[in-house]
Design a protein around this motif. Structure first.
Motif, PDB file in Angstrom:
ATOM      1  N   LYS A 460      70.407  54.335 105.190  1.00 23.38           N
ATOM      2  CA  LYS A 460      69.249  54.960 105.835  1.00 23.38           C
ATOM      3  C   LYS A 460      68.478  55.875 104.889  1.00 23.38           C
ATOM      4  CE  LYS A 460      70.699  54.560 110.601  1.00 23.38           C
ATOM      5  NZ  LYS A 460      71.150  55.186 111.826  1.00 23.38           N
ATOM      6  N   GLY A 461      68.105  55.353 103.759  1.00 20.25           N
ATOM      7  CA  GLY A 461      67.246  56.105 102.846  1.00 20.25           C
ATOM      8  C   GLY A 461      67.976  57.076 101.939  1.00 20.25           C
ATOM      9  N   MET A 462      69.277  57.212 102.105  1.00 13.38           N
ATOM     10  CA  MET A 462      70.000  58.092 101.172  1.00 13.38           C
ATOM     11  C   MET A 462      71.046  57.308 100.377  1.00 13.38           C
ATOM     12  SD  MET A 462      72.686  60.320 103.438  1.00 13.38           S
ATOM     13  CE  MET A 462      73.709  60.762 102.032  1.00 13.38           C
ATOM     14  N   ASP A 463      71.521  57.940  99.311  1.00 13.20           N
ATOM     15  CA  ASP A 463      72.581  57.321  98.515  1.00 13.20           C
ATOM     16  C   ASP A 463      73.909  57.980  98.856  1.00 13.20           C
ATOM     17  OD1 ASP A 463      70.999  55.534  97.172  1.00 13.20           O
ATOM     18  OD2 ASP A 463      70.585  56.912  95.498  1.00 13.20           O
ATOM     19  N   ILE A 464      74.863  57.168  99.255  1.00 14.59           N
ATOM     20  CA  ILE A 464      76.201  57.722  99.527  1.00 14.59           C
ATOM     21  C   ILE A 464      77.076  57.480  98.302  1.00 14.59           C
ATOM     22  CG2 ILE A 464      78.257  57.558 100.992  1.00 14.59           C
ATOM     23  CD1 ILE A 464      76.516  56.679 103.282  1.00 14.59           C
ATOM     24  N   ASN A 465      77.570  58.565  97.716  1.00 17.39           N
ATOM     25  CA  ASN A 465      78.437  58.453  96.533  1.00 17.39           C
ATOM     26  C   ASN A 465      79.893  58.433  96.974  1.00 17.39           C
ATOM     27  OD1 ASN A 465      76.119  58.669  94.989  1.00 17.39           O
ATOM     28  ND2 ASN A 465      76.305  60.916  94.853  1.00 17.39           N
ATOM     29  N   VAL A 466      80.565  57.370  96.584  1.00 15.84           N
ATOM     30  CA  VAL A 466      81.940  57.163  97.049  1.00 15.84           C
ATOM     31  C   VAL A 466      82.899  57.178  95.859  1.00 15.84           C
ATOM     32  CG1 VAL A 466      83.479  55.564  98.265  1.00 15.84           C
ATOM     33  CG2 VAL A 466      81.071  55.683  98.914  1.00 15.84           C
ATOM     34  N   CYS A 467      84.074  57.752  96.069  1.00 13.59           N
ATOM     35  CA  CYS A 467      85.135  57.655  95.058  1.00 13.59           C
ATOM     36  C   CYS A 467      86.420  57.220  95.768  1.00 13.59           C
ATOM     37  CB  CYS A 467      85.344  58.992  94.365  1.00 13.59           C
ATOM     38  SG  CYS A 467      86.629  58.907  93.111  1.00 13.59           S
ATOM     39  N   ILE A 468      87.116  56.269  95.180  1.00  7.96           N
ATOM     40  CA  ILE A 468      88.385  55.782  95.748  1.00  7.96           C
ATOM     41  C   ILE A 468      89.444  55.912  94.656  1.00  7.96           C
ATOM     42  CG2 ILE A 468      89.610  53.760  96.638  1.00  7.96           C
ATOM     43  CD1 ILE A 468      86.771  52.733  97.532  1.00  7.96           C
TER      44      ILE A 468
END
Ligand code: HC1
Ligand code: SF4
Length: 563
Positions: A460-468
């Motif tokens: 939805k228009g944003m960047d989600i930064n993920v770390c696993i």
């Protein structure tokens, strides 16, 4: 790159890190007690010693392959030497093999048999040590320790905890927690990786099978089982079935035959976790609060944060783990006198994980003063129970779990492999459930064996930064980056065991590299066969929200605090 002659045969090598690996590549199962490809080389046991064409002997784990090497792995001299090593180890070892919990899985026992050691000519001069039973998950018996250091390196190098170390020298040498503390008084997170690496019974699972048998024998008790995702892919090979293939239906049948009244699937409550955790995540993103969100389903990781990164405790998701949610919901269901039918409910959780035993007795794993999960047994204990009952597992027909908590989505199944929780969250966030959409999520960086995975997904228009991350040493690297402002994640998923629960501390230990890959593939294949992939499309979950859970979501599915 080059060629070696091993027992008269030409073998090519490329980038193998030692001679031992080349020997194994040549199809010779050279024995070792202290070599593991994922921790540093110790070279202590000397069992992998070989001889070259000049009569020089050396430990093959500690020697680099060189072009033109000529190696003999089974010369008369080497055979004698190996047998003597095992005899000396056994001389200083408690030999209660028939009653040892590790019997049948003990590498020392297997080697004694394989190398033909039938007499022990030497006296045991080691003093007798007390057992350390302080951990809720493990028992340490120093009398069975062979000083290979495998547990020390696993705890230090894979988990970055360092709860165990060597003390004293020579014949007094012993492995113990620092300052001779009890293991429960250290920062041990109960992950059981030391037990996975231990070749003998020196570190073993604290078993709870007798409590289960007792409950099963009580006519006034309803015994309910929940089966974790990773268990189903770690049972078949024990019975000669395909490595890593899901045998969930056979496990359900086995449990019914042993007398379990209800058998449910933890993938159902993994779906519930996804519903709650995604809601919580979006809420935090909207408010910009307590980010990054730290997943809470792995109890060893939760303990690691509460012990060592206290300032990040508010970042831990308040969601109970799938184990916790399942037990709380089931206990609530059977509180209804009509469902209870005059019986007490005992909740047995079957997990790949030793830390789940500790999670079950955490003060926040109780609802209205009652412990949610009464007994936790590991996959290894499940195998013992099946064997004890005398079931011919391989020939059992598959059976379905019971209703109404016996069905989970594909998203719930993949929880058992690292990245699975995040993948299920991304599926939940996706408005599209087409094959293409699922494939795109699987390809976004969420899968794969790397210890640390980082990627960004648009939402939805944003960047989600993920770390696993998997393996707590990797988790520490991630947390240090966060602490130092070097990384800006919104979501961090951690599983304490490398590759996730499929390699949990309670899983059967006879696993090589191929087993790891097979178990991961087994869970992804199980997901492939599921019609429902998204947790929010699980009809049983949706029904639960409209019924039993109404107004009780927070009470039954969340924690107020962590300790
Ligand atoms: Fe796991 Fe989980 S995936 S923690 O690895 O979130 O143990 O399998 O049961 O609770 O579902 C373990 C596995 C397990 C929980 C789920
Ligand atoms: Fe280390 Fe885990 Fe073993 Fe505890 S259970 S000693 S943290 S490897």
């Amino acid at each position: 790159m080059g060629t070696m002659i091993i027992d008269g045969r030409k073998i090519e090598f490329t980038d193998e890190k030692n001679v031992l690996t080349v020997i194994r590549k040549a199809g010779i199962n050279i024995p070792t007690l202290c070599y593991h490809s994922e921790v540093s080389t110790f070279g202590a046991c000397r069992l992998c010693t070989v001889e070259d064409d000049r009569g020089k002997t050396f430990a093959s784990c500690s020697e680099k392959p060189r072009d033109g090497m000529v190696i003999y792995t089974n010369s008369g001299r080497i055979k004698k030497y190996r047998k003597l090593i095992v005899e000396l180890l056994l001389a200083a070892h408690c030999r209660d093999c028939t009653t040892c919990v590790k019997s049948g899985e003990c590498v020392l026992q297997e080697l004694a048999h394989r190398l033909g050691v039938q007499n022990i000519r030497f006296k045991n001069t080691r003093e007798h040590y007390e057992l350390d039973t302080s951990s809720p998950s493990l028992v340490r018996d120093p009398n069975k320790c062979i000083l290979c250091g495998d547990c020390v390196r696993a705890c230090e190098e894979i988990q970055g905890i360092g709860a165990l170390g060597f003390a004293f020298r020579g014949t007094e040498a012993i492995v113990m927690p620092a300052f001779n503390k009890k293991i429960a008084d250290t920062q041990c997170v109960n992950c059981g990786q030391c037990r996975v690496y231990c070749p003998t019974g020196a570190i073993a699972i604290k078993t709870h099978m007798d409590e289960v048998w007792e409950a099963l024998a009580d006519p006034n008790v309803r015994v309910v089982a929940q089966i974790a995702p990773a268990v189903r892919v770690a049972v078949g090979d024990h019975y000669g079935l395909t490595k890593g293939k899901s045998v969930m239906g056979k496990i359900v049948n086995a449990l019914h035959r042993m007398g379990f009244d209800e058998v449910y699937d933890t993938t159902f409550s993994a779906d519930l976790t996804i519903m709650e955790e995604t809601k919580e995540f979006l809420n935090r993103v909207e408010k910009g609060e307590n980010l990054p969100l730290l997943t809470s389903c792995c109890p060893a990781w939760v303990k690691f944060i509460t012990d060592q990164y206290k300032e990040y405790v508010p970042n831990i998701s308040t969601c109970r783990s799938p184990q916790g949610m399942m037990s709380a919901v089931i206990k609530e269901y059977f509180r209804d006198p009509e469902h209870a039918a005059g019986k007490k409910t005992v909740m047995v959780s079957i997990m790949p994980c030793t830390a789940k035993k500790a999670e079950a007795i955490r003060p926040n794993s109780f609802t209205d003063g009652e412990q949610d999960t009464d007994i936790v047994i590991t996959t290894t204990e499940l195998l013992r129970m099946i064997d004890n009952f005398g079931l011919d597992f391989a020939t059992l027909d598959p059976e379905a779990c019971d209703m109404p908590f016996g069905f989970g989505s594909g998203g719930g199944v993949i929880f058992g492999v690292t990245g699975g929780v995040t993948e299920a969250v991304l599926r939940r966030l996706s408005p599209d459930h087409s094959k293409e959409a699922m494939h795109e999520i699987a390809e976004c960086g969420v899968r794969g064996e790397e210890g640390i995975k980082e990627f960004t997904v648009p939402y939805k228009g944003m960047d989600i930064n993920v770390c696993i991350a998997s393996g707590l040493a990797n988790a520490r690297t991630v947390m240090e980056r966060v602490k130092n402002g070097e990384a800006n994640y919104h979501l961090i998923e951690v599983m304490a065991c490398r590759r996730g629960c499929i390699m949990g501390g309670g899983q059967p230990t006879r696993s090589g590299d191929r087993t790891k890959a097979a178990r991961a593939r087994g869970l992804y294949n199980a997901d492939n066969t599921m019609i429902i992939k998204k947790s929010d499309e699980n009809p049983l979950v949706l029904e639960l929200y409209e019924g039993l859970l109404k107004g009780k979501e927070h009470h039954l599915l969340h924690n107020e605090f962590y300790i």
